[in-house]
Design an enzyme around this catalytic site. Structure first.
Site, PDB file in Angstrom:
ATOM      1  N   ASP A   1      13.583  10.318   5.743  1.00 18.42           N
ATOM      2  CA  ASP A   1      14.557  10.611   4.692  1.00 18.42           C
ATOM      3  C   ASP A   1      15.107  12.029   4.872  1.00 18.42           C
ATOM      4  OD1 ASP A   1      16.131   9.921   2.511  1.00 18.42           O
ATOM      5  OD2 ASP A   1      14.638  10.569   1.033  1.00 18.42           O
TER       6      ASP A   1
ATOM      7  N   GLY B   1      12.575  12.647  -8.875  1.00 17.77           N
ATOM      8  CA  GLY B   1      13.220  11.699  -7.982  1.00 17.77           C
ATOM      9  C   GLY B   1      12.892  10.278  -8.401  1.00 17.77           C
ATOM     10  N   GLY B   2      13.312   9.338  -7.602  1.00 14.24           N
ATOM     11  CA  GLY B   2      13.062   7.939  -7.903  1.00 14.24           C
ATOM     12  C   GLY B   2      11.601   7.556  -7.807  1.00 14.24           C
TER      13      GLY B   2
END
Length: 177
Positions: A134, A20-21
């Protein structure tokens, strides 16, 4: 990125599961009992960024205290050679995003059956002043028995803890306006 068969504490890295980021997640194996685990490490570009490292450790420390059948459980939080990591239960299954891509949208009854336990998990965490921040289909995994498990508390917010870099974060398509 870690190589297959490398070790973190009492765990052996088996394969990269996702990137992921903010982090990498690997499937690993406990050297104590051979059980499968998920190993989460911050993205190397975050090294030296105190706010990001604080947020990473906050995720691990927070999840250690959450015990709910629909929230991924954390075994431990550690650091090796300056690399922090979180050891979690390995949830063998697809994300809700993968399920939707593979089979299309769920009928209303099926969606309610899958999301009710997620709502219960969020109620449980909120009652402990811990907020996921999230929630999206990609952060809900379905076990092989079709039980939903809320994962990736990377953007966790605890009551009384300031936001990383002073602003809320999340996935734009899933955030409240």
């Amino acid at each position: 990125m870690l190589q297959r068969r490398s070790r973190l504490g009492k765990y052996e890295v088996m394969q990269l599961l996702s990137e992921g980021g903010m982090s990498f997640v690997y499937k690993g194996r406990s050297l104590d009992d051979g059980s499968a685990v998920a190993l989460k490490l911050p993205h190397p570009r975050l090294n030296g960024k105190q706010g990001a490292m604080r947020q990473f450790f906050e995720e691990g420390r927070t999840l250690v205290h959450l015990h709910h059948p629909n929230i991924v459980s954390v075994r431990s939080v550690g650091q090796q050679d300056g690399v922090p990591y979180i050891v979690m239960e390995y949830v063998d299954g697809l994300t809700l995003t993968d399920e939707i891509k593979g089979h299309g949208l769920f009928a209303a009854q099926d969606a309610c059956r899958l999301l009710r336990p997620v709502a219960n998990a969020l109620d449980y965490s909120h009652s402990r002043k811990i907020f996921h921040c999230d929630v999206k289909p990609g952060n809900i995994k379905l076990t092989r028995n079709r039980l939903p498990v809320l994962v990736d508390f990377g953007i966790v917010q605890s009551a009384g803890i300031p936001w990383y870099e002073g602003k809320p974060r999340g996935s734009a398509w899933y955030m409240s306006p």
